[in-house]
Design a protein around this motif. Structure first.
Motif, PDB file in Angstrom:
ATOM      1  N   GLU A 100       0.855  -1.188   0.000  1.00 34.50           N
ATOM      2  CA  GLU A 100       0.000   0.000   0.000  1.00 34.50           C
ATOM      3  C   GLU A 100       0.887   1.232   0.000  1.00 34.50           C
ATOM      4  OE1 GLU A 100      -3.774   0.941   2.315  1.00 34.50           O
ATOM      5  OE2 GLU A 100      -3.519  -1.181   2.757  1.00 34.50           O
ATOM      6  N   PRO A 101       0.680   2.174  -0.944  1.00 33.84           N
ATOM      7  CA  PRO A 101       1.512   3.371  -0.928  1.00 33.84           C
ATOM      8  C   PRO A 101       1.197   4.247   0.281  1.00 33.84           C
ATOM      9  CG  PRO A 101      -0.236   3.586  -2.548  1.00 33.84           C
ATOM     10  CD  PRO A 101      -0.344   2.199  -1.992  1.00 33.84           C
ATOM     11  N   ILE A 160      -4.228   8.238  -4.915  1.00 36.70           N
ATOM     12  CA  ILE A 160      -2.840   7.730  -4.776  1.00 36.70           C
ATOM     13  C   ILE A 160      -2.881   6.201  -4.729  1.00 36.70           C
ATOM     14  CG2 ILE A 160      -0.925   7.462  -3.117  1.00 36.70           C
ATOM     15  CD1 ILE A 160      -1.417  10.434  -2.315  1.00 36.70           C
ATOM     16  N   LYS A 161      -3.795   5.662  -3.898  1.00 41.59           N
ATOM     17  CA  LYS A 161      -3.852   4.204  -3.711  1.00 41.59           C
ATOM     18  C   LYS A 161      -4.342   3.501  -4.981  1.00 41.59           C
ATOM     19  CE  LYS A 161      -6.156   4.816   0.287  1.00 41.59           C
ATOM     20  NZ  LYS A 161      -6.975   4.499   1.451  1.00 41.59           N
ATOM     21  N   LEU A 181     -14.424   7.411  -3.308  1.00 45.15           N
ATOM     22  CA  LEU A 181     -14.020   6.203  -4.029  1.00 45.15           C
ATOM     23  C   LEU A 181     -13.321   6.609  -5.324  1.00 45.15           C
ATOM     24  CD1 LEU A 181     -14.251   3.136  -4.735  1.00 45.15           C
ATOM     25  CD2 LEU A 181     -16.538   3.627  -5.574  1.00 45.15           C
ATOM     26  N   ALA A 182     -12.095   6.123  -5.502  1.00 41.81           N
ATOM     27  CA  ALA A 182     -11.367   6.394  -6.750  1.00 41.81           C
ATOM     28  C   ALA A 182     -11.301   5.113  -7.566  1.00 41.81           C
ATOM     29  CB  ALA A 182      -9.954   6.884  -6.445  1.00 41.81           C
ATOM     30  N   VAL A 183     -11.579   5.237  -8.851  1.00 47.31           N
ATOM     31  CA  VAL A 183     -11.460   4.122  -9.798  1.00 47.31           C
ATOM     32  C   VAL A 183     -10.390   4.537 -10.787  1.00 47.31           C
ATOM     33  CG1 VAL A 183     -12.673   2.693 -11.491  1.00 47.31           C
ATOM     34  CG2 VAL A 183     -13.946   3.747  -9.602  1.00 47.31           C
ATOM     35  N   SER A 184      -9.388   3.681 -10.983  1.00 47.70           N
ATOM     36  CA  SER A 184      -8.255   4.091 -11.818  1.00 47.70           C
ATOM     37  C   SER A 184      -7.914   3.012 -12.845  1.00 47.70           C
ATOM     38  CB  SER A 184      -7.073   4.351 -10.885  1.00 47.70           C
ATOM     39  OG  SER A 184      -5.981   4.774 -11.615  1.00 47.70           O
ATOM     40  N   TRP A 185      -7.655   3.451 -14.086  1.00 45.50           N
ATOM     41  CA  TRP A 185      -7.280   2.527 -15.163  1.00 45.50           C
ATOM     42  C   TRP A 185      -5.766   2.621 -15.388  1.00 45.50           C
ATOM     43  CZ3 TRP A 185     -11.944   4.854 -14.780  1.00 45.50           C
ATOM     44  CH2 TRP A 185     -13.072   4.096 -15.062  1.00 45.50           C
ATOM     45  N   PRO A 186      -5.154   1.534 -15.915  1.00 46.25           N
ATOM     46  CA  PRO A 186      -3.693   1.549 -16.133  1.00 46.25           C
ATOM     47  C   PRO A 186      -3.252   2.648 -17.102  1.00 46.25           C
ATOM     48  CG  PRO A 186      -4.552  -0.685 -16.328  1.00 46.25           C
ATOM     49  CD  PRO A 186      -5.740   0.205 -16.201  1.00 46.25           C
ATOM     50  N   ASP A 187      -4.159   3.150 -17.961  1.00 46.71           N
ATOM     51  CA  ASP A 187      -3.757   4.225 -18.892  1.00 46.71           C
ATOM     52  C   ASP A 187      -3.750   5.598 -18.209  1.00 46.71           C
ATOM     53  OD1 ASP A 187      -6.406   4.901 -18.589  1.00 46.71           O
ATOM     54  OD2 ASP A 187      -6.975   4.586 -20.686  1.00 46.71           O
TER      55      ASP A 187
END
Ligand code: IMP
Length: 202
Positions: A44-45, A58-59, A128-134
């Motif tokens: 976990e960062p 960030i996470k 809530l953050a949703v993050s894609w690899p791009d």
């Protein structure tokens, strides 16, 4: 408009087992293969942001870049209006290294007494953050308003639940049936927004 997330892997960027199982429960009706960062051995960062949004992002973004998979993370806390929003992003830290939430509740009560506060209103927030690899991401927020009550009441839930009475109710979150609490919680509100926009019920 972002493509819907369906029939694919999704990583919960958390090592907190309680949080991971609550999120899995909130997403149980969707066709997703849910793993956590612990399952993948991703650390976990450090949460060094200055807002719930920054910490959640960030996470989620670190985990999605490392796993090359869409990742989600939530950051939550209790904000007390008379204390200018404290403990806020420091909600977990106010409980000290022993994670003693009776100690944290005491600290809140003492801070309110010290300033002779009349306003005991507070709210729980979940970002809530949703993050894609791009690098693309979305943020969803849920909030539940209420009043603080001392001494703490109820043995259910966790954290600050025993001192928080949601608006329109007389019981603290700690006295409520957990399923009922989940149905009106800040986390549920944020996840509803997320699932409405990005998930397809399976
Ligand atoms: P996080 O893991 O950084 O999101 O920490 C959130 C902290 O906020 C937790 O340790 C709890 O102290 C508090 N918190 C968040 N949501 C709730 C809740 O639903 N009930 C009680 N305390 C909560």
């Amino acid at each position: 408009m972002k493509k819907k997330i369906n029939n694919e892997d999704i990583i919960i960027a958390s090592h907190n087992e309680g949080k991971v199982s609550e999120i899995k429960d909130l997403l149980k009706n969707y066709d997703l293969k849910i793993l956590s960062s612990s399952d993948l051995g991703i650390d976990e960062p450090e949460e060094n942001g200055s807002s719930f949004e920054e910490n959640a992002l960030i996470k989620a973004s670190t985990t999605s870049m490392l796993s090359k998979t869409v990742s989600i993370s939530d950051d939550s806390g209790l904000c007390v209006n008379a204390l200018d929003g404290e403990p806020g992003i420091y909600s977990a830290r106010w409980a000290g290294p022993k994670k003693d939430f009776l100690y944290a509740a005491n600290k809140i009560q003492e801070s309110l007494l010290k300033i002779e506060a009349i306003d005991y209103s507070a709210y729980f927030i979940c970002v809530l953050a949703v993050s894609w690899p791009d690098g693309d991401y979305r943020i969803y927020k849920g909030r539940v308003d209420g009043t603080l009550s001392f001494p703490p009441r109820g043995k259910n839930g966790f954290g600050y639940d025993p001192i928080f009475i949601p608006l329109g109710h007389e019981s603290t979150f700690g006295e409520m049936d957990p399923q009922f609490k989940h149905s009106i919680s800040h986390r549920n509100h944020a996840f509803k927004l997320f699932s409405k926009e990005l998930l397809i019920e399976g």
